[in-house]
Design a protein around this motif. Structure first.
Motif, PDB file in Angstrom:
ATOM      1  N   GLU A 135       0.836  -1.202   0.000  1.00  0.00           N
ATOM      2  CA  GLU A 135       0.000   0.000   0.000  1.00  0.00           C
ATOM      3  C   GLU A 135       0.865   1.245   0.000  1.00  0.00           C
ATOM      4  N   ARG A 136       0.329   2.312  -0.557  1.00  0.00           N
ATOM      5  CA  ARG A 136       1.087   3.563  -0.555  1.00  0.00           C
ATOM      6  C   ARG A 136       1.427   3.984   0.892  1.00  0.00           C
ATOM      7  N   TYR A 137       2.640   4.423   1.066  1.00  0.00           N
ATOM      8  CA  TYR A 137       3.124   4.910   2.364  1.00  0.00           C
ATOM      9  C   TYR A 137       3.057   3.853   3.468  1.00  0.00           C
ATOM     10  N   SER A 138       3.067   2.571   3.071  1.00  0.00           N
ATOM     11  CA  SER A 138       3.032   1.513   4.081  1.00  0.00           C
ATOM     12  C   SER A 138       4.428   1.214   4.619  1.00  0.00           C
ATOM     13  N   ASP A 139       5.456   1.777   3.993  1.00  0.00           N
ATOM     14  CA  ASP A 139       6.819   1.491   4.435  1.00  0.00           C
ATOM     15  C   ASP A 139       7.652   2.760   4.298  1.00  0.00           C
ATOM     16  N   LEU A 140       7.347   3.716   5.169  1.00  0.00           N
ATOM     17  CA  LEU A 140       8.073   4.992   5.073  1.00  0.00           C
ATOM     18  C   LEU A 140       9.561   4.804   5.357  1.00  0.00           C
ATOM     19  N   GLU A 141       9.908   3.770   6.130  1.00  0.00           N
ATOM     20  CA  GLU A 141      11.323   3.543   6.449  1.00  0.00           C
ATOM     21  C   GLU A 141      12.134   3.291   5.175  1.00  0.00           C
ATOM     22  N   TRP A 142      11.638   2.419   4.316  1.00  0.00           N
ATOM     23  CA  TRP A 142      12.420   1.979   3.158  1.00  0.00           C
ATOM     24  C   TRP A 142      11.739   2.248   1.811  1.00  0.00           C
ATOM     25  N   GLY A 143      10.504   2.699   1.826  1.00  0.00           N
ATOM     26  CA  GLY A 143       9.742   2.789   0.579  1.00  0.00           C
ATOM     27  C   GLY A 143      10.202   3.876  -0.375  1.00  0.00           C
ATOM     28  N   HIS A 144      10.784   4.971   0.144  1.00  0.00           N
ATOM     29  CA  HIS A 144      11.379   6.015  -0.689  1.00  0.00           C
ATOM     30  C   HIS A 144      10.372   6.775  -1.566  1.00  0.00           C
ATOM     31  N   GLU A 145       9.084   6.711  -1.291  1.00  0.00           N
ATOM     32  CA  GLU A 145       8.143   7.430  -2.167  1.00  0.00           C
ATOM     33  C   GLU A 145       8.383   8.941  -2.130  1.00  0.00           C
ATOM     34  N   LEU A 146       8.527   9.495  -0.916  1.00  0.00           N
ATOM     35  CA  LEU A 146       8.724  10.943  -0.814  1.00  0.00           C
ATOM     36  C   LEU A 146      10.094  11.349  -1.364  1.00  0.00           C
ATOM     37  N   TYR A 147      11.051  10.471  -1.188  1.00  0.00           N
ATOM     38  CA  TYR A 147      12.380  10.702  -1.761  1.00  0.00           C
ATOM     39  C   TYR A 147      12.271  10.814  -3.290  1.00  0.00           C
ATOM     40  N   CYS A 148      11.515   9.916  -3.873  1.00  0.00           N
ATOM     41  CA  CYS A 148      11.340   9.967  -5.331  1.00  0.00           C
ATOM     42  C   CYS A 148      10.670  11.264  -5.762  1.00  0.00           C
ATOM     43  N   TYR A 149       9.630  11.670  -5.032  1.00  0.00           N
ATOM     44  CA  TYR A 149       9.001  12.965  -5.344  1.00  0.00           C
ATOM     45  C   TYR A 149      10.033  14.083  -5.288  1.00  0.00           C
ATOM     46  N   GLY A 150      10.905  14.014  -4.304  1.00  0.00           N
ATOM     47  CA  GLY A 150      11.921  15.052  -4.144  1.00  0.00           C
ATOM     48  C   GLY A 150      12.734  15.230  -5.414  1.00  0.00           C
ATOM     49  N   HIS A 151      13.178  14.117  -5.971  1.00  0.00           N
ATOM     50  CA  HIS A 151      13.978  14.233  -7.197  1.00  0.00           C
ATOM     51  C   HIS A 151      13.121  14.650  -8.395  1.00  0.00           C
ATOM     52  N   LEU A 152      11.874  14.229  -8.393  1.00  0.00           N
ATOM     53  CA  LEU A 152      10.955  14.698  -9.442  1.00  0.00           C
ATOM     54  C   LEU A 152      10.814  16.217  -9.371  1.00  0.00           C
ATOM     55  N   VAL A 153      10.638  16.711  -8.164  1.00  0.00           N
ATOM     56  CA  VAL A 153      10.474  18.155  -7.976  1.00  0.00           C
ATOM     57  C   VAL A 153      11.749  18.899  -8.376  1.00  0.00           C
ATOM     58  N   GLN A 154      12.902  18.349  -8.021  1.00  0.00           N
ATOM     59  CA  GLN A 154      14.164  18.997  -8.416  1.00  0.00           C
ATOM     60  C   GLN A 154      14.272  19.083  -9.940  1.00  0.00           C
ATOM     61  N   ALA A 155      13.807  18.033 -10.611  1.00  0.00           N
ATOM     62  CA  ALA A 155      13.833  18.074 -12.077  1.00  0.00           C
ATOM     63  C   ALA A 155      12.909  19.179 -12.598  1.00  0.00           C
ATOM     64  N   ALA A 156      11.740  19.315 -11.963  1.00  0.00           N
ATOM     65  CA  ALA A 156      10.799  20.359 -12.370  1.00  0.00           C
ATOM     66  C   ALA A 156      11.367  21.743 -12.092  1.00  0.00           C
ATOM     67  N   VAL A 157      12.053  21.887 -10.962  1.00  0.00           N
ATOM     68  CA  VAL A 157      12.685  23.172 -10.644  1.00  0.00           C
ATOM     69  C   VAL A 157      13.725  23.508 -11.712  1.00  0.00           C
ATOM     70  N   ALA A 158      14.463  22.493 -12.127  1.00  0.00           N
ATOM     71  CA  ALA A 158      15.459  22.734 -13.176  1.00  0.00           C
ATOM     72  C   ALA A 158      14.775  23.200 -14.468  1.00  0.00           C
TER      73      ALA A 158
ATOM     74  N   ASP B 108       6.849  22.613 -18.710  1.00  0.00           N
ATOM     75  CA  ASP B 108       6.291  21.542 -19.537  1.00  0.00           C
ATOM     76  C   ASP B 108       5.493  20.578 -18.665  1.00  0.00           C
ATOM     77  N   GLU B 109       5.144  19.440 -19.245  1.00  0.00           N
ATOM     78  CA  GLU B 109       4.330  18.451 -18.538  1.00  0.00           C
ATOM     79  C   GLU B 109       5.042  17.940 -17.271  1.00  0.00           C
ATOM     80  N   LEU B 110       6.373  17.878 -17.329  1.00  0.00           N
ATOM     81  CA  LEU B 110       7.137  17.434 -16.159  1.00  0.00           C
ATOM     82  C   LEU B 110       6.868  18.335 -14.960  1.00  0.00           C
ATOM     83  N   VAL B 111       6.798  19.624 -15.223  1.00  0.00           N
ATOM     84  CA  VAL B 111       6.520  20.586 -14.150  1.00  0.00           C
ATOM     85  C   VAL B 111       5.120  20.341 -13.583  1.00  0.00           C
TER      86      VAL B 111
END
Lengths: 658, 658
Positions: A158-181, A189-192
């Motif tokens: 399930e989403r957010y069922s493993d905050l210790e190791w699941g890395h979902e928010l970490y992945c968003y972080g890099h997605l957001v950094q790409a959008a900032v770039a 664009d669509e990425l943003v």
């Protein structure tokens, strides 16, 4: 010390970019640079303001463009990390997903690298590739903004069922950094849009008042959300980042084998005295906490994080600038626990260390943070990629005891190792982190204030900037640095107004550098010239480039009785390929014989090669006495970034003395 | 060198014990000892032949009886590892199983410890407890002999579906070792029947001609099956053990993050030159390979494994006898990679090292292997348990940089750490391994040959044995060793026939020991007296017990510029509790001042405590020079086995010299 000690905030509040604005953000354009704080002593310059014109840094930027980025793109396709998104669309993901739980982040990190690179070069093919992947990602995103190839489907967790190791928010972080770039390089664009929806989802779920009060096992969303706030002006992003920073350390994550210090959930950020646990996690968190502190004016938080980082530099950092002494948990060791052979010094940790140092530099204006950036860049970040940008070190030890086996350039490496560079790893965070850093490289060269330019890195470049008090300036930096010590700054264009040119003098050159032939005035750490320049004028800094012998604090047990040699910004290393294959572990040197080598950046040292015999038991009576004699040798020491390029080798940076 | 270099095989072929024989095995009774080879230079003596009569070893045996064994039994109930078997019976196991995949093995290892302890003392309560647990285990065993609480049920993995990590064969190995202990101590109970059924199942599934050709990710079944062959005479057990040994190294196991060297599946046993990978795995495999080599007369295999172990002692072993330099994979490091602070030196690895050394001693008769046993026992195995036997070190580093936090005696420790002893671990292999070793302790004291007694360990004991050529002998060893150097062997009973008393002289005492007041003849490594003894005669060995300064091979980079101090068989350590809490990392000693301390086993040394100041960057120009001055101190150094008993402390064995 206040966040902005040398001058008042110089940039206006971030200007909102409406999420629906197409193509180009509103004026004034944010700098095309990775960190653009709302306040601070110095203003970052973007890719359009500073252009590298060759040399060491320009060469690496070219390696990135022609090697690392296309290589990473091909490998991410080859190992199926992009296919994960395609499979999510055609319904074949579950059971066929490839890569680790955080593999989405590497797709996003490469998009960020491509975005900066597109911003630098305008390469239409890169732009098209970003849009192609972004379309794929956008179609995988759920209506409420949730986005993951790893969780949320029947048969997955399930989403957010493993905050210790699941890395979902970490992945968003890099997605957001790409959008900032994208936004900072003038593209919406669509990425943003995907990133904005994901960020809005995070704020709704985890932000103040939201239903979830956890943090991600791997920090990264924190600096990303602040950066998104900076570029959009949306306060929820800042508030949510602040909530994440404040929440960490309150043990919302489960205890794990490595302990909660692994993800810095053992002690709240503002109560901790040391950087600890997983080094990349600790440093990303520090970057995010500094961003929150700067944007909210929280000087207490700023000072605490700066002090943690200062202590890490004084006690937990390798000579190369590398951080992390433990392989087991990719973590900081205790104070002065810095074994050169078991140095982890993950490439990503030095990328993260540069993120922290750069933020401190922008906020405080203290040129010394540029020393940290220089050391980590020249001795860790560019050590990772091979000269062709097609294989990488994940860890960056300062000693290699055994020759590694040749690595198949077509084989995925199942693990982080540092014997020889590998083309790709199952955990391949480092290549894409190097790629995004090299694509941003020009932005670390210089900053601006109302009435001056600060040159932090000594690379051949052109600088074209408008100062509030002095108008438009155009400069050219001409230098053979880091191999040569002459740095000439040519003023190509300057109006009839006074301004200050401030050039960082590397710490190792302080007291010996000259400015236009005279000793650098003041404490010698910054060469300053304030006047009304005429176009065509030059300023010359000269640095002493002889090799230097350095020793370590006596508390660094692991290198007792050893010296290292530096030349310019490079840490040098001895390699067995320069000793006819003899084990460099047997080398004993005479530090008094260190002298310049013929090849640029190298040194020579005389010593002996021991030829010890095994005893049945390697411990014997009496204090140890080294064997007299041994074969006399003269060894060339080369910048450590290039080690391993000539095939399997043993290597060492710290050399035992006779 | 042949397996039996000093004499012909002295024991008859193992006498079969029919699997259905009740109660007592057939005569001649096997020795009540953990290793009883079918051939070899020396014959092991059992618990009935040698009895400890107090002293250091007798004291630890008492700690085992009153502390470790009941403590482990209580914890295994508390954490549910015995309940796993109960749950398997009542159908509630799946979803409620506790412990790691190998937790069954710890139940079996404790049964083995109890079996030896029952053999030593005849304690009826222990016997009843073994039978109680055995009945439980027997009911869980499947009709074909398969036995696991972790695999095979709906909702669990299929049997043998994960040979890399599943540990099923490893668990059988410890079950079989427990059964061997029962048989060798004269009991054939339900536990033996369970083990025989499991062993038969293993032979049918994995033996020559069986349907499965894998090996277990963790060796242990190999020595266990040979031991079961020795006690039963059933050749299939030997053949299957041999098949496992020969099969390993042919990459039947999947590659893993740590590489196949982790479980020694990278290179076949007889082609490998070094012990590598997970230290306990490597050493258990070595023990099993030596057992196979001895029973099959395979001198090539024997010589290869002995050479691997010899090289490990010369290049990959800590001063304490500890093995394993890497935390990440609990593994051997490279040659001479022996960091004292990051020493893993798992307690179980030293138990396993003793298993190997003891096998080499029995096979070759070379007394030097007794040195290895002594060092590992006095400096690692008894370092693990606290003096009350109720908390344990899992790892045994030679330096502790920071004080550990006090450990709650009621709290399960989630991880292996070595800051302070913990009552129990999620991976709790070490306490039960210590328990079974301490219960066997008397069996390592002496061996017999046709015409002699060899005293390998200098512990107060009585020895009562029948020699083929000299008839019944009764000896008493009286000594204050390891704290005092006088060892008196009293001949209580001896017939009118010549025989040889051979006493190992510890390697550090060679050249300085005296035998009845005269220098020990020959090479001094063994004190031999061959004559017709009269009852009441004594032989006196005197060892030099002054503290000794030792240094390391110059290739051990991590302790360059340091000395250690030993006294008798003890490696000594400095601890902050003896320095008013000052950090022992700041100690610099003058080796010339080392002298005996007042307390038994201790030494004193003069030195200074540095008071260094932090620099912003811990590396500076020029070869390092240590601060002059510092606070003058005299420090007591104590046997390292007792460190951490007086609360949180920093500690170091290797002391930098001024």
């Amino acid at each position: 010390m206040s966040i902005s000690e040398t001058s008042a905030p110089t940039t206006p509040e971030a200007t909102p970019v409406a999420p629906t604005t197409p193509a180009t953000p509103a004026a004034p354009a944010p700098p095309a640079a990775p960190v653009a704080p709302g306040r601070g002593a110095l203003r970052p310059l973007g890719l359009g303001d500073v252009r590298l014109t060759g040399g060491f840094w320009g060469g690496w930027q070219e390696v990135n463009a022609t090697g690392i980025i296309p290589h990473a793109d091909a490998w991410e396709e080859r190992v199926g990390w992009v296919d994960n998104f395609r499979r999510a669309l055609d319904g074949t993901l579950v059971g066929h997903r490839t890569g680790r739980e955080f593999s989405d982040s590497d797709v996003y990190k490469l998009l960020e690298a491509m975005a900066w690179e597109h911003g630098r070069t305008g390469d239409a093919a890169l732009d098209a590739r970003i849009r192609e992947v972004a379309t794929l990602v956008a179609r995988v995103q759920e209506p409420d903004g949730y986005l993951s190839t790893r969780f949320g489907r029947p048969g997955q967790g399930e989403r957010y069922s493993d905050l210790e190791w699941g890395h979902e928010l970490y992945c968003y972080g890099h997605l957001v950094q790409a959008a900032v770039a994208r936004l900072r390089t003038g593209v919406h664009d669509e990425l943003v849009d995907v990133a904005l929806r994901a960020a809005d989802h995070v704020c709704a779920e985890f932000g103040p008042g939201g239903p979830r009060d956890g943090v991600c096992g791997h920090p990264e969303i924190e600096p990303a959300l602040v950066e998104l706030y900076r570029v959009t002006g949306e306060p929820r992003y800042l508030e949510t980042a602040r909530a994440f920073v404040e929440r960490r350390g309150h043990r919302t994550l489960a205890d794990i084998e490595f302990g909660r210090a692994y993800f810095q959930d053992d002690v709240p950020v503002r109560e901790a005295s040391d950087l600890r646990g997983h080094a990349v996690r600790a440093l990303y968190l520090s970057a995010g906490a500094l961003d929150v502190a700067v944007e909210t004016g929280d000087e207490e938080l700023f000072d605490v994080v700066r002090e943690q980082y200062r202590r890490a530099l004084a006690r937990r950092t390798y000579l190369t600038g590398g951080m992390g002494s433990h392989h087991q948990d990719e973590a900081f060791g205790e104070d002065f626990e810095l074994p050169p052979d078991r140095a982890y010094a993950e490439t990503c940790a030095s990328v993260a260390s540069i993120m922290v140092a750069w933020r401190l530099l922008l906020a405080t204006g203290d040129a010394a943070w540029g020393d940290v950036v220089e050391r980590a860049l020249h001795n860790v970040v560019v050590t990772s990629p091979a000269a062709d940008g097609r294989s990488f070190f994940y860890t960056n030890p300062l000693q290699m005891r055994v020759e590694g086996a040749p690595v198949d350039p077509d084989e995925l490496s199942p693990r982080a190792h540092a014997q020889l560079r590998a083309p790709w790893f199952e955990v391949s965070c480092c290549p894409t982190n190097v790629a995004r850093t090299l694509a941003q490289l020009a932005t670390y060269v210089a900053t601006a204030s109302d009435d001056g330019i600060q040159l932090h890195q000594l690379a051949p470049a052109t600088i074209d900037v408008e100062l509030p008090d002095a108008g438009r300036l155009r400069l050219e930096v001409v230098t053979g640095y880091p191999y040569a010590g002459e740095v000439e700054v040519r003023v190509l264009e300057s109006l009839d107004a006074p301004w200050e040119l401030a050039i960082r003098v590397p710490a190792w050159a302080v007291g010996a550098a000259t400015l236009d032939g005279e000793p650098v005035p003041g404490d010698g750490r910054v060469a300053r010239v304030r006047r009304t320049f005429r176009s065509g004028e030059t300023v010359r800094l000269a640095l002493p480039m002889a090799p230097r012998v350095v020793g370590a604090d006596p508390r660094v047990d692991a290198v007792r009785g050893c010296v290292a040699v530096e030349r310019g910004p490079f840490v040098l290393a001895a390699e067995s390929v320069d000793l006819d294959g003899a084990d460099v572990g047997l080398l004993r040197v005479d530090p008094a014989t260190v002298r310049a080598g013929e090849e640029p950046g190298t040194a020579l040292v005389d010593g002996v090669l021991l030829d010890p015999e095994d005893a049945a038991w390697p411990y014997g009576p009496g204090a140890p006495t080294e064997q007299e004699g041994g074969r006399r040798v003269t060894v060339v020491l080369r910048p450590c970034f290039g080690w391993g390029e000539r095939g399997p080798a043993t290597m060492r940076v710290w050399l035992p003395t006779r």
